[in-house]
Scaffold this motif. Structure first.
Motif, PDB file in Angstrom:
ATOM      1  N   SER A   1      12.332   0.415   7.397  1.00 56.46           N
ATOM      2  CA  SER A   1      13.051   0.596   8.660  1.00 56.46           C
ATOM      3  C   SER A   1      12.228   0.258   9.905  1.00 56.46           C
ATOM      4  CB  SER A   1      13.549   2.040   8.774  1.00 56.46           C
ATOM      5  OG  SER A   1      12.464   2.954   8.683  1.00 56.46           O
ATOM      6  N   TRP A   2      10.911   0.194   9.826  1.00 54.05           N
ATOM      7  CA  TRP A   2      10.117  -0.078  11.026  1.00 54.05           C
ATOM      8  C   TRP A   2       8.949  -1.012  10.716  1.00 54.05           C
ATOM      9  CZ3 TRP A   2       5.018   1.253  10.628  1.00 54.05           C
ATOM     10  CH2 TRP A   2       4.675   2.238   9.686  1.00 54.05           C
ATOM     11  N   THR A   3       8.478  -1.677  11.784  1.00 52.26           N
ATOM     12  CA  THR A   3       7.356  -2.620  11.685  1.00 52.26           C
ATOM     13  C   THR A   3       6.442  -2.431  12.886  1.00 52.26           C
ATOM     14  OG1 THR A   3       8.759  -4.260  10.576  1.00 52.26           O
ATOM     15  CG2 THR A   3       6.677  -5.043  11.494  1.00 52.26           C
ATOM     16  N   PHE A   4       5.162  -2.298  12.631  1.00 52.14           N
ATOM     17  CA  PHE A   4       4.151  -2.236  13.696  1.00 52.14           C
ATOM     18  C   PHE A   4       3.267  -3.468  13.576  1.00 52.14           C
ATOM     19  CE2 PHE A   4      -0.210  -1.151  15.008  1.00 52.14           C
ATOM     20  CZ  PHE A   4       0.024  -0.928  16.364  1.00 52.14           C
ATOM     21  N   THR A   5       3.140  -4.221  14.675  1.00 50.94           N
ATOM     22  CA  THR A   5       2.422  -5.492  14.660  1.00 50.94           C
ATOM     23  C   THR A   5       1.433  -5.557  15.812  1.00 50.94           C
ATOM     24  OG1 THR A   5       4.407  -6.579  13.765  1.00 50.94           O
ATOM     25  CG2 THR A   5       2.675  -8.000  14.663  1.00 50.94           C
ATOM     26  N   VAL A   6       0.248  -6.060  15.542  1.00 46.93           N
ATOM     27  CA  VAL A   6      -0.707  -6.437  16.586  1.00 46.93           C
ATOM     28  C   VAL A   6      -0.871  -7.953  16.508  1.00 46.93           C
ATOM     29  CG1 VAL A   6      -1.916  -4.249  16.615  1.00 46.93           C
ATOM     30  CG2 VAL A   6      -2.671  -6.012  15.044  1.00 46.93           C
ATOM     31  N   TYR A   7      -1.107  -8.589  17.642  1.00 43.68           N
ATOM     32  CA  TYR A   7      -1.173 -10.049  17.643  1.00 43.68           C
ATOM     33  C   TYR A   7      -2.189 -10.550  18.671  1.00 43.68           C
ATOM     34  CZ  TYR A   7       1.950  -9.418  21.666  1.00 43.68           C
ATOM     35  OH  TYR A   7       2.505  -9.013  22.859  1.00 43.68           O
ATOM     36  N   ILE A   8      -2.700 -11.737  18.383  1.00 40.99           N
ATOM     37  CA  ILE A   8      -3.551 -12.485  19.310  1.00 40.99           C
ATOM     38  C   ILE A   8      -2.978 -13.888  19.387  1.00 40.99           C
ATOM     39  CG2 ILE A   8      -5.862 -13.265  19.905  1.00 40.99           C
ATOM     40  CD1 ILE A   8      -7.007 -11.167  18.067  1.00 40.99           C
ATOM     41  N   GLU A   9      -2.431 -14.253  20.514  1.00 37.93           N
ATOM     42  CA  GLU A   9      -1.904 -15.591  20.726  1.00 37.93           C
ATOM     43  C   GLU A   9      -2.914 -16.432  21.483  1.00 37.93           C
ATOM     44  OE1 GLU A   9       1.767 -14.948  22.754  1.00 37.93           O
ATOM     45  OE2 GLU A   9       2.811 -14.240  20.965  1.00 37.93           O
TER      46      GLU A   9
ATOM     47  N   VAL B   1       0.871  -1.175   0.000  1.00 33.21           N
ATOM     48  CA  VAL B   1       0.000   0.000   0.000  1.00 33.21           C
ATOM     49  C   VAL B   1       0.909   1.225   0.000  1.00 33.21           C
ATOM     50  CG1 VAL B   1      -1.804   1.291   1.195  1.00 33.21           C
ATOM     51  CG2 VAL B   1      -1.798  -1.220   1.278  1.00 33.21           C
ATOM     52  N   GLY B   2       1.100   1.815  -1.151  1.00 29.36           N
ATOM     53  CA  GLY B   2       2.041   2.924  -1.266  1.00 29.36           C
ATOM     54  C   GLY B   2       3.447   2.444  -0.987  1.00 29.36           C
ATOM     55  N   VAL B   3       4.122   3.099  -0.044  1.00 31.60           N
ATOM     56  CA  VAL B   3       5.486   2.705   0.314  1.00 31.60           C
ATOM     57  C   VAL B   3       5.505   1.692   1.460  1.00 31.60           C
ATOM     58  CG1 VAL B   3       6.459   4.888  -0.471  1.00 31.60           C
ATOM     59  CG2 VAL B   3       5.693   4.657   1.914  1.00 31.60           C
ATOM     60  N   LEU B   4       4.328   1.289   1.932  1.00 39.53           N
ATOM     61  CA  LEU B   4       4.224   0.362   3.051  1.00 39.53           C
ATOM     62  C   LEU B   4       3.749  -1.006   2.581  1.00 39.53           C
ATOM     63  CD1 LEU B   4       2.470   2.722   5.634  1.00 39.53           C
ATOM     64  CD2 LEU B   4       4.921   2.254   5.424  1.00 39.53           C
TER      65      LEU B   4
END
Length: 199
Positions: A151-159, A106-109
């Protein structure tokens, strides 16, 4: 469209002498010398990419293990016999895992989402294979998604998304399969987020 598929199979056959093995003795994790043990198994993995946005992974493993001979000090049952013929601890017969990874620019992401399923059949945590210490089979589902740049990563998770209840280990305080017995529960459903930055 990018389509690819890879398969991998592996057969395992081992025989150990003077095997150093960790197992629970009472509430302590001890290392014992199991005189001789053998094992065999099969592992298979399938990696598929139906298009450039999707990766599918599937893996299955079957294993059989047996203590051929063991000293009385390393393994003694209540009737005074050794545990020869028992399964090695922490060794489920079947293990399965599957995951689907989706990724979309999505664009540069890049936006990504991952779903994962893990299953293991029952196993023992002691050399005696005491029935009261047998750990039941379980199935756990995890989800992860987020966005990333160079350079960066944003993550949400459900374990453990469906809050599966099972025990991850067991032990008895007397070390002979009698009471009192203690079990360690698995990690309950966990929701969180993290940010990583590479300098």
């Amino acid at each position: 469209h990018v389509r690819s598929r890879r398969q991998r199979q592996m057969c395992i056959r081992d025989r150990y002498e003077d095997l150093q093995l960790a197992s629970f003795e009472g509430a302590l994790l001890a290392v014992d010398n199991v005189a001789e043990a053998k094992g065999s198994g099969i592992e298979a993995q399938l990696l598929a990419r139906p298009n450039k946005y999707l990766d599918i992974n599937f893996g299955v493993a079957w294993g059989d293990s047996e203590i051929v001979s063991a000293s009385f000090d390393a393994c003694a049952e209540l009737d005074g016999t050794s545990c020869s013929g028992n399964r090695l601890p922490f060794q489920p017969e079947w293990s399965l895992n599957a995951s689907i990874i989706g990724r979309m620019p999505v664009g540069v992401l890049d936006v990504f989402i991952t779903s994962e399923v893990v299953h293991e059949t029952e196993w023992f945590s002691d050399l005696n294979n005491a029935a009261v210490l047998e750990l039941p089979s379980y199935t756990e589902v995890n989800f992860r998604g987020g966005i990333e740049s160079e350079s960066w990563t944003f993550t949400v998770y459900i374990e453990n998304a469906f809050d599966e209840k099972y025990f991850s280990s067991s032990y008895d305080f007397f070390g002979d399969g009698s009471f009192p017995i203690a079990f360690s529960p698995n990690k309950e459903r966990t929701v969180g987020a993290d940010i990583r930055y590479e300098f």
